[in-house]
Write a protein that holds these residues in place. Structure first.
Motif, PDB file in Angstrom:
ATOM      1  N   LEU A 155      -0.923 -13.078   0.165  1.00  0.00           N
ATOM      2  CA  LEU A 155      -0.587 -12.177   0.749  1.00  0.00           C
ATOM      3  C   LEU A 155       0.072 -12.235   2.238  1.00  0.00           C
ATOM      4  O   LEU A 155       1.197 -11.602   2.649  1.00  0.00           O
ATOM      5  CB  LEU A 155      -1.909 -11.161   1.456  1.00  0.00           C
ATOM      6  CG  LEU A 155      -2.462 -10.347   0.271  1.00  0.00           C
ATOM      7  CD1 LEU A 155      -3.923  -9.821   0.525  1.00  0.00           C
ATOM      8  CD2 LEU A 155      -1.526  -9.101   0.056  1.00  0.00           C
ATOM      9  N   VAL A 215       1.520  -2.658   5.199  1.00  0.00           N
ATOM     10  CA  VAL A 215       0.312  -3.454   4.836  1.00  0.00           C
ATOM     11  C   VAL A 215       0.424  -3.323   3.235  1.00  0.00           C
ATOM     12  O   VAL A 215       0.823  -2.775   2.499  1.00  0.00           O
ATOM     13  CB  VAL A 215      -0.873  -2.590   5.236  1.00  0.00           C
ATOM     14  CG1 VAL A 215      -0.851  -1.177   4.998  1.00  0.00           C
ATOM     15  CG2 VAL A 215      -2.244  -3.238   4.626  1.00  0.00           C
ATOM     16  N   ASP A 223      -3.149   5.305  -1.387  1.00  0.00           N
ATOM     17  CA  ASP A 223      -4.009   4.239  -1.205  1.00  0.00           C
ATOM     18  C   ASP A 223      -4.941   4.395   0.100  1.00  0.00           C
ATOM     19  O   ASP A 223      -5.837   3.643   0.499  1.00  0.00           O
ATOM     20  CB  ASP A 223      -3.426   2.629  -1.077  1.00  0.00           C
ATOM     21  CG  ASP A 223      -2.905   2.680  -2.648  1.00  0.00           C
ATOM     22  OD1 ASP A 223      -3.543   2.785  -3.482  1.00  0.00           O
ATOM     23  OD2 ASP A 223      -1.535   2.008  -2.480  1.00  0.00           O
ATOM     24  N   ALA A 243       0.921  -1.290  -0.200  1.00  0.00           N
ATOM     25  CA  ALA A 243       0.025  -0.206  -0.132  1.00  0.00           C
ATOM     26  C   ALA A 243       0.889   1.384   0.074  1.00  0.00           C
ATOM     27  O   ALA A 243       2.046   1.369   0.601  1.00  0.00           O
ATOM     28  CB  ALA A 243      -1.015   0.138   1.162  1.00  0.00           C
ATOM     29  N   SER A 270      -6.045  -6.015  -5.270  1.00  0.00           N
ATOM     30  CA  SER A 270      -6.988  -5.225  -5.858  1.00  0.00           C
ATOM     31  C   SER A 270      -7.379  -5.795  -7.281  1.00  0.00           C
ATOM     32  O   SER A 270      -6.643  -6.467  -7.705  1.00  0.00           O
ATOM     33  CB  SER A 270      -6.408  -3.813  -6.454  1.00  0.00           C
ATOM     34  OG  SER A 270      -5.966  -3.094  -5.034  1.00  0.00           O
ATOM     35  N   ILE A 284     -10.105  -2.487  -3.834  1.00  0.00           N
ATOM     36  CA  ILE A 284      -9.356  -3.453  -2.825  1.00  0.00           C
ATOM     37  C   ILE A 284     -10.438  -4.307  -2.341  1.00  0.00           C
ATOM     38  O   ILE A 284     -11.412  -4.347  -1.966  1.00  0.00           O
ATOM     39  CB  ILE A 284      -8.808  -2.481  -1.554  1.00  0.00           C
ATOM     40  CG1 ILE A 284      -7.946  -1.666  -1.840  1.00  0.00           C
ATOM     41  CG2 ILE A 284      -8.239  -3.368  -0.495  1.00  0.00           C
ATOM     42  CD1 ILE A 284      -7.407  -0.442  -0.787  1.00  0.00           C
ATOM     43  N   ILE A 300      -1.942  -4.911  -0.085  1.00  0.00           N
ATOM     44  CA  ILE A 300      -3.232  -4.932  -0.739  1.00  0.00           C
ATOM     45  C   ILE A 300      -3.508  -5.841  -1.833  1.00  0.00           C
ATOM     46  O   ILE A 300      -2.529  -5.885  -2.704  1.00  0.00           O
ATOM     47  CB  ILE A 300      -3.988  -3.681  -0.852  1.00  0.00           C
ATOM     48  CG1 ILE A 300      -3.084  -2.686  -1.723  1.00  0.00           C
ATOM     49  CG2 ILE A 300      -4.041  -3.007   0.527  1.00  0.00           C
ATOM     50  CD1 ILE A 300      -3.631  -1.423  -2.034  1.00  0.00           C
ATOM     51  N   LEU A 307      -8.432   2.398   1.338  1.00  0.00           N
ATOM     52  CA  LEU A 307      -8.181   1.233   2.265  1.00  0.00           C
ATOM     53  C   LEU A 307      -8.817   1.396   3.538  1.00  0.00           C
ATOM     54  O   LEU A 307      -9.485   0.219   3.824  1.00  0.00           O
ATOM     55  CB  LEU A 307      -6.560   1.125   2.380  1.00  0.00           C
ATOM     56  CG  LEU A 307      -6.197  -0.246   3.494  1.00  0.00           C
ATOM     57  CD1 LEU A 307      -6.676  -1.429   3.115  1.00  0.00           C
ATOM     58  CD2 LEU A 307      -4.580  -0.106   3.642  1.00  0.00           C
ATOM     59  N   SER A 320      -8.657  -7.379  -0.715  1.00  0.00           N
ATOM     60  CA  SER A 320      -8.024  -8.040   0.396  1.00  0.00           C
ATOM     61  C   SER A 320      -6.740  -7.371   0.952  1.00  0.00           C
ATOM     62  O   SER A 320      -6.290  -6.482   0.407  1.00  0.00           O
ATOM     63  CB  SER A 320      -7.575  -9.584  -0.046  1.00  0.00           C
ATOM     64  OG  SER A 320      -6.793 -10.159   0.916  1.00  0.00           O
ATOM     65  N   PHE A 321      -6.408  -7.623   2.226  1.00  0.00           N
ATOM     66  CA  PHE A 321      -5.339  -6.821   2.875  1.00  0.00           C
ATOM     67  C   PHE A 321      -4.757  -7.959   3.842  1.00  0.00           C
ATOM     68  O   PHE A 321      -5.111  -8.833   4.167  1.00  0.00           O
ATOM     69  CB  PHE A 321      -5.822  -5.503   3.483  1.00  0.00           C
ATOM     70  CG  PHE A 321      -6.190  -5.968   4.839  1.00  0.00           C
ATOM     71  CD1 PHE A 321      -5.356  -5.679   5.953  1.00  0.00           C
ATOM     72  CD2 PHE A 321      -7.289  -6.713   5.222  1.00  0.00           C
ATOM     73  CE1 PHE A 321      -5.947  -6.041   7.298  1.00  0.00           C
ATOM     74  CE2 PHE A 321      -8.009  -6.964   6.268  1.00  0.00           C
ATOM     75  CZ  PHE A 321      -7.144  -6.623   7.666  1.00  0.00           C
ATOM     76  N   VAL A 367      -4.469  -1.171  10.878  1.00  0.00           N
ATOM     77  CA  VAL A 367      -4.021  -0.726   9.556  1.00  0.00           C
ATOM     78  C   VAL A 367      -3.643   0.709   9.579  1.00  0.00           C
ATOM     79  O   VAL A 367      -2.723   1.226   8.609  1.00  0.00           O
ATOM     80  CB  VAL A 367      -5.183  -0.798   8.664  1.00  0.00           C
ATOM     81  CG1 VAL A 367      -5.016  -0.421   7.146  1.00  0.00           C
ATOM     82  CG2 VAL A 367      -5.537  -2.463   8.689  1.00  0.00           C
TER      83      VAL A 367
END
Length: 297
Positions: A252, A209, A179, A175, A213, A218, A211, A183, A220-221, A198
């Protein structure tokens, strides 16, 4: 032994750091970490942060918070080894409970004070703490655990899976500050309990962090150093329900671990539910067990 309970001030932080490392031996403390746990808590309240002293010497410490949902938490309570069995821990707790009650609190839990917490529960190896909470009328309602990954032994190959996801329109990036707004909007909509952590990740010198997309949205993170910063804590992470089952979360997770390896020898995964997932994806092992306590007041 006579003791005095008073407000805890930031000037005592260095003394508290030594005190905690001496008397809370299963955990490692720095002044920076304690400052984060105490004064950086979004619900920090001077009236709920106290210490006990005897002849000017620190003999105990206690902190509580009242979260927005009206649930109270004992964030930390500790008594010096040479000052135990003298009623100090009980006296500190009673001060905190009475003040929480005045503020409208009707239920208190111990340590698992998301979003800013040191431990997700009481480690049963802190036996005096178990005895104290049992004697105060707390009931044990569950348990949780931390896992850990030995990063120096791991090789995290992620490029092949990143390319596969990219073919399906999913891109993964660290990120950027730009963003941040979208986010946080995603977090507030899908994972509101983790917004605070976050925000911390976005404010680190190097953003921690990552991400995923799709179609500029977005989905997922995953990140680290959002809680107990500097201690190598991974998480939280999450994927929108509409995009689960594609391997985004596991990728991730491994990307985060690969990034953490530059800074840490070990990654701690706290407050774990999907034990088998973390074990399968990274070889993570259970490291600590915690008991969960609650009391109605």
């Amino acid at each position: 032994m006579s003791f005095k309970i008073s407000h805890f001030s930031k000037e005592k932080l260095a003394e508290l750091t030594v005190f905690m490392n001496t008397n809370h031996g299963l955990d490692n403390f720095t002044a920076k970490l304690l400052n984060e746990k105490i004064f950086d808590d979004p619900d920090f309240n001077t009236d709920l942060t106290v210490c006990s002293t005897c002849n000017g010497k620190l003999t105990g410490f206690g902190m509580a918070v009242l979260r927005q949902d009206g649930l109270g938490f004992i964030k930390l309570i500790a008594v010096g080894k040479d000052s135990r069995e003298r009623g100090i821990g009980r006296a500190i707790y009673q001060v905190l409970e009475e003040r929480l009650k005045i503020m409208g609190c009707r239920s208190i839990r111990v340590y698992n004070s998301n979003p800013n917490y040191l431990l997700p529960g009481v480690d049963p190896r802190y036996t005096p703490a178990l005895c104290l909470f049992n004697s105060l009328g707390f009931r044990r309602y569950g348990e949780t655990l931390n896992m850990s990954v030995d990063l120096k032994k791991m090789k995290f190959q992620t490029s092949v899976n990143e390319k596969k996801l990219l073919k399906s329109g999913v891109s993964i990036t660290r990120a950027k500050l730009s963003d941040g707004e979208r986010l946080i909007s995603f977090m507030q909509s899908v994972f509101p309990l983790w917004v605070h952590e976050v925000k911390k990740m976005l404010s680190n010198d190097i953003i921690t962090v990552f991400i995923a997309s799709k179609d500029q949205e977005i989905i997922s993170f995953a990140g680290y150093d959002g809680n107990n910063i500097g201690a190598g804590w991974f998480g939280p992470m999450g994927t929108h329900t509409a995009h689960r089952g594609m391997g985004i979360g596991s990728l991730l997770f491994r990307i985060c671990l690969k990034d953490m390896k530059k800074k840490y020898r070990k990654a701690v995964i706290p407050w774990v539910e999907p034990v088998c997932f973390y074990s399968r994806v990274s070889g993570a092992e259970v490291e600590r067990l915690f008991w969960l306590y609650q009391k109605e007041i």
